[in-house]
Motif scaffolding. Sequence first.
Motif, PDB file in Angstrom:
ATOM      1  N   SER A 288       0.856  -1.205   0.000  1.00  9.70           N
ATOM      2  CA  SER A 288       0.000   0.000   0.000  1.00  9.70           C
ATOM      3  C   SER A 288       0.881   1.240   0.000  1.00  9.70           C
ATOM      4  O   SER A 288       1.812   1.337  -0.780  1.00  9.70           O
ATOM      5  N   SER A 289       0.592   2.177   0.889  1.00 12.58           N
ATOM      6  CA  SER A 289       1.372   3.413   0.929  1.00 12.58           C
ATOM      7  C   SER A 289       1.556   3.841   2.384  1.00 12.58           C
ATOM      8  O   SER A 289       0.719   4.539   2.946  1.00 12.58           O
ATOM      9  N   PRO A 290       2.639   3.406   3.033  1.00 15.32           N
ATOM     10  CA  PRO A 290       2.877   3.803   4.425  1.00 15.32           C
ATOM     11  C   PRO A 290       2.917   5.320   4.563  1.00 15.32           C
ATOM     12  O   PRO A 290       3.427   6.018   3.679  1.00 15.32           O
ATOM     13  N   PRO A 291       2.374   5.860   5.665  1.00 19.42           N
ATOM     14  CA  PRO A 291       2.330   7.318   5.837  1.00 19.42           C
ATOM     15  C   PRO A 291       3.709   7.911   6.088  1.00 19.42           C
ATOM     16  O   PRO A 291       4.666   7.199   6.382  1.00 19.42           O
ATOM     17  N   GLU A 292       3.766   9.226   5.962  1.00 19.36           N
ATOM     18  CA  GLU A 292       5.008   9.927   6.270  1.00 19.36           C
ATOM     19  C   GLU A 292       5.269   9.888   7.784  1.00 19.36           C
ATOM     20  O   GLU A 292       4.338   9.895   8.592  1.00 19.36           O
ATOM     21  N   ILE A 293       6.543   9.838   8.151  1.00 16.14           N
ATOM     22  CA  ILE A 293       6.932   9.933   9.556  1.00 16.14           C
ATOM     23  C   ILE A 293       8.077  10.933   9.664  1.00 16.14           C
ATOM     24  O   ILE A 293       8.797  11.170   8.689  1.00 16.14           O
ATOM     25  N   GLU A 294       8.230  11.510  10.836  1.00  9.31           N
ATOM     26  CA  GLU A 294       9.271  12.516  11.034  1.00  9.31           C
ATOM     27  C   GLU A 294      10.577  11.824  11.417  1.00  9.31           C
ATOM     28  O   GLU A 294      10.721  11.312  12.536  1.00  9.31           O
ATOM     29  N   VAL A 295      11.506  11.799  10.505  1.00  6.29           N
ATOM     30  CA  VAL A 295      12.809  11.169  10.726  1.00  6.29           C
ATOM     31  C   VAL A 295      13.888  12.024  10.086  1.00  6.29           C
ATOM     32  O   VAL A 295      13.609  12.932   9.296  1.00  6.29           O
ATOM     33  N   ASP A 296      15.120  11.721  10.433  1.00 10.00           N
ATOM     34  CA  ASP A 296      16.268  12.321   9.770  1.00 10.00           C
ATOM     35  C   ASP A 296      16.542  11.491   8.515  1.00 10.00           C
ATOM     36  O   ASP A 296      17.046  10.362   8.600  1.00 10.00           O
ATOM     37  N   GLY A 297      16.193  12.036   7.363  1.00 11.61           N
ATOM     38  CA  GLY A 297      16.287  11.280   6.126  1.00 11.61           C
ATOM     39  C   GLY A 297      17.670  10.746   5.833  1.00 11.61           C
ATOM     40  O   GLY A 297      17.837   9.593   5.421  1.00 11.61           O
ATOM     41  N   GLY A 298      18.692  11.572   6.059  1.00  9.69           N
ATOM     42  CA  GLY A 298      20.059  11.147   5.783  1.00  9.69           C
ATOM     43  C   GLY A 298      20.490   9.985   6.666  1.00  9.69           C
ATOM     44  O   GLY A 298      21.132   9.039   6.192  1.00  9.69           O
ATOM     45  N   ARG A 299      20.123  10.054   7.948  1.00 11.62           N
ATOM     46  CA  ARG A 299      20.504   8.971   8.867  1.00 11.62           C
ATOM     47  C   ARG A 299      19.773   7.673   8.518  1.00 11.62           C
ATOM     48  O   ARG A 299      20.371   6.590   8.514  1.00 11.62           O
ATOM     49  N   ILE A 300      18.480   7.786   8.242  1.00  9.39           N
ATOM     50  CA  ILE A 300      17.718   6.581   7.911  1.00  9.39           C
ATOM     51  C   ILE A 300      18.206   5.989   6.589  1.00  9.39           C
ATOM     52  O   ILE A 300      18.260   4.756   6.429  1.00  9.39           O
ATOM     53  N   GLU A 301      18.577   6.838   5.635  1.00  9.51           N
ATOM     54  CA  GLU A 301      19.131   6.326   4.375  1.00  9.51           C
ATOM     55  C   GLU A 301      20.401   5.521   4.637  1.00  9.51           C
ATOM     56  O   GLU A 301      20.617   4.464   4.043  1.00  9.51           O
ATOM     57  N   ARG A 302      21.218   6.019   5.541  1.00  4.45           N
ATOM     58  CA  ARG A 302      22.441   5.279   5.849  1.00  4.45           C
ATOM     59  C   ARG A 302      22.121   3.954   6.529  1.00  4.45           C
ATOM     60  O   ARG A 302      22.750   2.932   6.244  1.00  4.45           O
ATOM     61  N   ALA A 303      21.127   3.969   7.449  1.00  2.00           N
ATOM     62  CA  ALA A 303      20.751   2.734   8.138  1.00  2.00           C
ATOM     63  C   ALA A 303      20.244   1.687   7.145  1.00  2.00           C
ATOM     64  O   ALA A 303      20.642   0.512   7.207  1.00  2.00           O
ATOM     65  N   ILE A 304      19.371   2.119   6.233  1.00  2.61           N
ATOM     66  CA  ILE A 304      18.850   1.181   5.230  1.00  2.61           C
ATOM     67  C   ILE A 304      19.975   0.713   4.310  1.00  2.61           C
ATOM     68  O   ILE A 304      20.065  -0.468   3.950  1.00  2.61           O
ATOM     69  N   GLY A 305      20.844   1.647   3.915  1.00  2.00           N
ATOM     70  CA  GLY A 305      21.967   1.276   3.059  1.00  2.00           C
ATOM     71  C   GLY A 305      22.858   0.231   3.708  1.00  2.00           C
ATOM     72  O   GLY A 305      23.335  -0.698   3.047  1.00  2.00           O
ATOM     73  N   ASN A 306      23.092   0.356   5.018  1.00  2.00           N
ATOM     74  CA  ASN A 306      23.915  -0.639   5.711  1.00  2.00           C
ATOM     75  C   ASN A 306      23.256  -2.023   5.664  1.00  2.00           C
ATOM     76  O   ASN A 306      23.937  -3.037   5.487  1.00  2.00           O
ATOM     77  N   LEU A 307      21.935  -2.067   5.833  1.00  2.87           N
ATOM     78  CA  LEU A 307      21.239  -3.355   5.786  1.00  2.87           C
ATOM     79  C   LEU A 307      21.315  -3.975   4.399  1.00  2.87           C
ATOM     80  O   LEU A 307      21.572  -5.178   4.253  1.00  2.87           O
ATOM     81  N   VAL A 308      21.063  -3.167   3.375  1.00  5.81           N
ATOM     82  CA  VAL A 308      21.098  -3.693   2.001  1.00  5.81           C
ATOM     83  C   VAL A 308      22.518  -4.120   1.630  1.00  5.81           C
ATOM     84  O   VAL A 308      22.730  -5.187   1.036  1.00  5.81           O
ATOM     85  N   ARG A 309      23.502  -3.316   1.991  1.00  6.43           N
ATOM     86  CA  ARG A 309      24.891  -3.661   1.678  1.00  6.43           C
ATOM     87  C   ARG A 309      25.283  -4.959   2.372  1.00  6.43           C
ATOM     88  O   ARG A 309      25.963  -5.827   1.791  1.00  6.43           O
ATOM     89  N   ASN A 310      24.853  -5.105   3.633  1.00  6.38           N
ATOM     90  CA  ASN A 310      25.153  -6.339   4.372  1.00  6.38           C
ATOM     91  C   ASN A 310      24.510  -7.546   3.693  1.00  6.38           C
ATOM     92  O   ASN A 310      25.116  -8.618   3.582  1.00  6.38           O
ATOM     93  N   ALA A 311      23.266  -7.375   3.214  1.00  6.97           N
ATOM     94  CA  ALA A 311      22.578  -8.482   2.538  1.00  6.97           C
ATOM     95  C   ALA A 311      23.279  -8.858   1.238  1.00  6.97           C
ATOM     96  O   ALA A 311      23.441 -10.042   0.908  1.00  6.97           O
ATOM     97  N   LEU A 312      23.721  -7.855   0.465  1.00 11.38           N
ATOM     98  CA  LEU A 312      24.427  -8.139  -0.789  1.00 11.38           C
ATOM     99  C   LEU A 312      25.742  -8.868  -0.525  1.00 11.38           C
ATOM    100  O   LEU A 312      26.137  -9.762  -1.294  1.00 11.38           O
ATOM    101  N   GLU A 313      26.434  -8.498   0.547  1.00 15.06           N
ATOM    102  CA  GLU A 313      27.716  -9.121   0.860  1.00 15.06           C
ATOM    103  C   GLU A 313      27.558 -10.604   1.191  1.00 15.06           C
ATOM    104  O   GLU A 313      28.481 -11.396   0.977  1.00 15.06           O
ATOM    105  N   HIS A 314      26.392 -10.982   1.742  1.00 13.86           N
ATOM    106  CA  HIS A 314      26.214 -12.353   2.217  1.00 13.86           C
ATOM    107  C   HIS A 314      25.253 -13.167   1.349  1.00 13.86           C
ATOM    108  O   HIS A 314      24.787 -14.228   1.759  1.00 13.86           O
ATOM    109  N   THR A 315      24.963 -12.674   0.148  1.00 11.70           N
ATOM    110  CA  THR A 315      24.102 -13.421  -0.773  1.00 11.70           C
ATOM    111  C   THR A 315      24.940 -13.887  -1.966  1.00 11.70           C
ATOM    112  O   THR A 315      25.575 -13.067  -2.638  1.00 11.70           O
TER     113      THR A 315
END
Length: 408
Positions: A288-315
């Motif tokens: 669907s379409s999750p609502p907007e939330i108040e976050v620090d976009g740059g920090r959350i982008e880095r957090a998500i990037g770390n998860l995706v990078r970790n997944a790519l390294e171990h796949t």
Amino acid sequence: MSAVAAVLALALAIGAAVLLTELTMSPSWAELRKLAIYLALAGVASAGLGWVALRGADRMLGPGLRGRAFLSSVIAGAVALLNVIIVGQLMFVSTEHDLNLLLTLVIFSAVITAFFSFSVAATVAGRIENIAAAIRLLAHGAFATRLAPNGNDEVARLSEDVDLLAARLQAADDQRAALDRERRELTAAISHDLRTPLASLRAMTEALNDGIVDEPAEIRRYYATMRREIERLSGMIDDLFELSQLDAGALKLERLPICVQDIAAEVVDAMQAAARLAGVELILNVDSSPPEIEVDGGRIERAIGNLVRNALEHTPGGGRVLVSVAATNGNVDLRVADSGSGIAPSDLPHVWERFYRADTSRGRNGNGDGAGLGLAITRGIVEAHGGSVEAISGGGDGATFVLRLPLS
């Protein structure tokens, strides 16, 4: 108060009473013997009844220090009154000496009163001395010291407070020891992870400086490798700086209303090239379409990037990494699921720790050169936003990393 002390106090009281009677009334030996026997029986009965009354009051009423002092005075007064009433009935000494006899009984009762008062004071003083000894042990670092308080009075509550203080000091000491251990491990891990790129840079610099490498294509390859190693060092330093901010609680967040799925889409787009290079399919799925939330976009982008990078390294090549975003139970959940070798159950509780690598159960595909800080930073960023993280794995069916951020 020990039984020996009680017997000595009673003997002293009887001796004083008999002596005073002899000096003031000059009775016969038979009368003195009778008086001594009476006083002994009265003293034993008074002490016994007083002890029973104090113990019973402790169990039923739980009096404080003021209550104990008042109760001991009441018991002492009752002892004196009882003795006067009994002797008034017996009148075994000549009636012309009644006044002197009553004086003797009052003195006897005063000794019994002093005994009770001293007994109560000694009990309280002993408990306070135990507390003082425990505090001295705490001052010398014996934080395992406990008093095990008994009762409901003020001294018992003080003992409970000292035990609470000891427990908190023990917890603080354990935390300090854990921090020291973590600091030592951090220093060792940093030294290890810095040594490899620095040694590589040194070797390539010396090779270029000594003219060992002279082919233009080879020189360009060396420079490209040196640039990657420098970027790796720079990234590691940035990670350490961010970790220090997280540990100190000094991470500044610039919160703005943002859709997490938009951040996830940017991260997935940016990592498609790395995924293709590794032969891994990288997919984004948004429910669907999750609502907007108040976050620090740059920090959350880095957090998500770390998860995706970790997944790519171990796949492994031919595998798949699925990034999904959905709103559930008052949170926005972002999941990164890979089709790698999974994580052993014993390693799951530790995957968010800095410098932790579960290499024995979760192999890398050869693209991972991180220092083991990415997941620790991700956890710190998410927790700074009031969220939580979770790692899920069946031990052989891949792993899923969950990032939860509260809607409000």
